[in-house]
Design an enzyme around this catalytic site. Structure first.
Site, PDB file in Angstrom:
ATOM      1  CG  HIS A  18      -1.897   1.074   1.316  1.00 22.96           C
ATOM      2  ND1 HIS A  18      -3.053   1.008   2.067  1.00 22.96           N
ATOM      3  CD2 HIS A  18      -1.931   2.318   0.756  1.00 22.96           C
ATOM      4  CE1 HIS A  18      -3.730   2.123   1.966  1.00 22.96           C
ATOM      5  NE2 HIS A  18      -3.061   2.949   1.180  1.00 22.96           N
ATOM      6  CG  HIS A  20      -1.374   6.329  -2.413  1.00 26.33           C
ATOM      7  ND1 HIS A  20      -2.561   6.229  -3.099  1.00 26.33           N
ATOM      8  CD2 HIS A  20      -1.607   5.835  -1.172  1.00 26.33           C
ATOM      9  CE1 HIS A  20      -3.483   5.707  -2.289  1.00 26.33           C
ATOM     10  NE2 HIS A  20      -2.922   5.451  -1.123  1.00 26.33           N
ATOM     11  CG  HIS A 198      -7.683   3.626  -0.169  1.00 20.64           C
ATOM     12  ND1 HIS A 198      -6.957   3.080  -1.197  1.00 20.64           N
ATOM     13  CD2 HIS A 198      -6.796   4.369   0.555  1.00 20.64           C
ATOM     14  CE1 HIS A 198      -5.690   3.470  -1.099  1.00 20.64           C
ATOM     15  NE2 HIS A 198      -5.565   4.251  -0.044  1.00 20.64           N
ATOM     16  CD  GLU A 201      -7.529   6.661   4.848  1.00 23.37           C
ATOM     17  OE1 GLU A 201      -8.109   6.745   3.747  1.00 23.37           O
ATOM     18  OE2 GLU A 201      -6.394   7.155   5.061  1.00 23.37           O
ATOM     19  CG  ASP A 279      -1.559   5.663   2.887  1.00 23.66           C
ATOM     20  OD1 ASP A 279      -1.831   5.406   1.710  1.00 23.66           O
ATOM     21  OD2 ASP A 279      -2.363   6.206   3.671  1.00 23.66           O
ATOM     22  CG  ASP A 280       0.107   8.922   0.895  1.00 20.27           C
ATOM     23  OD1 ASP A 280       0.157   8.846  -0.345  1.00 20.27           O
ATOM     24  OD2 ASP A 280      -0.907   8.652   1.555  1.00 20.27           O
TER      25      ASP A 280
END
Ligand code: ADE
Ligand code: ZN
Length: 340
Positions: A18, A20, A198, A201, A279-280
């Site tokens: 996961h 991005h 997603h 969340e 994630d980021d």
């Protein structure tokens, strides 16, 4: 113990599912690309950019995230973005990664699908030949846009079908329920894409049910709000539906107030196939290893739990079975002596 844990963790082969790619855009790269492409940003130093990494919810993050991605224009920009992350994989011993690519983010800036793919593909092939990096791409759609717009993007992806293993759905969850994209998921499935989404969340547990029942996804990105529905947790555990959990992200975006309140280890102990991801990472204060270290430090995660989470990531990947088994046995041989 923490230093020992860190050395032990760093040495283990890991997978990340996961991530991005736009969330791996580091402040120094953001500034240098903005300068090169003559794009005005309200920041002039790394310190100023990093000072903006304070978020109150998902939307406040997404506003900065899309502004950041606006500096990506030509093939070399996409190459550098991808290569920066793949070099982090090498550094952190992430031997396999599954990366979300969001073409709808770049289209308004006049970026062609083929320009983006050429840069990404060059970096992926280089990392594979230089150090054996394994990478799969997920074609991720933006849920604040319409299903019709997603269908146009799915069509634009047709010449690049072999570059993507799966589709995904990201961006603002609240008010954009899974049902909005039922046709998209059905069409993508018919074209042989695998599917993730997603859900849970910021959105309710019901969005996880709907993702499983209506979109027929194989795994759930985040999914931490599943705990609000005991029957859902039972289904996730019984069917071994993976959750790609992102602890540092959840704290930065205020899904949990503190890491001590995070539920990932409880879900793991309840038999849910949980995995750890970043994630980021450029925005949330850490890559994959830092996510594991935070769980060790703040939740007392044991070596045995960490090992199970790492093993789960290979198991939950979109790799063919033979490859999964190869990675699992490499992990096993490097972690001998740790009881699961
Ligand atoms: N896009 C990038 N990061 C995201 C997140 N945490 N949730 C939804 N969409 C995203
Ligand atoms: Zn995400």
């Amino acid at each position: 113990m923490t230093i020992e844990f860190e050395a032990w963790l760093s040495a283990l082969p890991k997978a990340e599912l996961h991530l991005h790619i736009d969330g791996s855009l580091q402040a120094h790269r953001l500034l240098s690309l903005a300068k090169k492409n003559a794009i005005e940003l309200p920041y002039s130093s790394v310190e100023e950019v990093e000072a903006a990494y304070e978020f109150e919810d998902l939307q406040s993050f997404l506003d900065l995230y899309y502004l950041g991605a606006s500096v990506l224009i030509d093939e070399s920009d996409f190459y550098h973005l991808m290569m920066d992350y793949l070099l982090k994989c090498k550094e952190q011993n992430i031997v396999h990664c599954e990366i979300m690519v969001e073409p709808q983010t770049y289209a308004p800036n006049g970026v062609e699908f083929s320009t983006m793919m050429a840069g990404f593909d060059r970096a992926i092939k280089q990392a594979e030949s230089e150090w054996g990096q394994s990478t799969l791409l997920i074609l991720s759609f933006l849920r604040h846009l319409s299903e019709d717009e997603a269908l146009v993007t799915l069509q634009q992806a047709e010449p690049f079908r072999e570059n993507f293993v799966a589709i995904g759905l990201a961006s603002a969850e609240q008010g954009n329920p899974p049902k909005k994209f039922e046709q998209l998921y059905a069409m993508a499935r018919a074209q042989g894409y695998r599917a993730t989404v997603h859900a849970g969340e910021e959105g309710p547990a019901q969005y996880i049910w709907d993702s499983l029942n209506d979109l027929k996804v194989e795994r759930i990105d985040h999914g931490v709000r599943c705990v609000e529905d005991a029957d859902l947790v039972t289904r996730l555990a019984n069917e071994q539906i993976p959750l790609t959990v992102c602890p540092l992200s959840n704290i930065k975006l205020c899904v949990f107030d503190t890491m001590q309140q995070h539920n990932v280890l409880e879900l793991l102990e309840q038999g849910v196939l949980t995995t750890i991801n970043s994630d980021d990472p450029a925005y949330f204060g850490g890559y994959l290893n830092e996510n594991f270290l935070a769980l060790h430090h703040d939740l007392g995660m044991t070596q045995s739990q960490a090992l199970k989470l790492i093993r789960n990531s290979f198991e939950a990947s979109f790799l063919p079975l033979g490859k999964k088994q190869e990675y699992a046995s490499a992990l096993q041989s490097q972690s001998a002596g740790i009881k699961l």
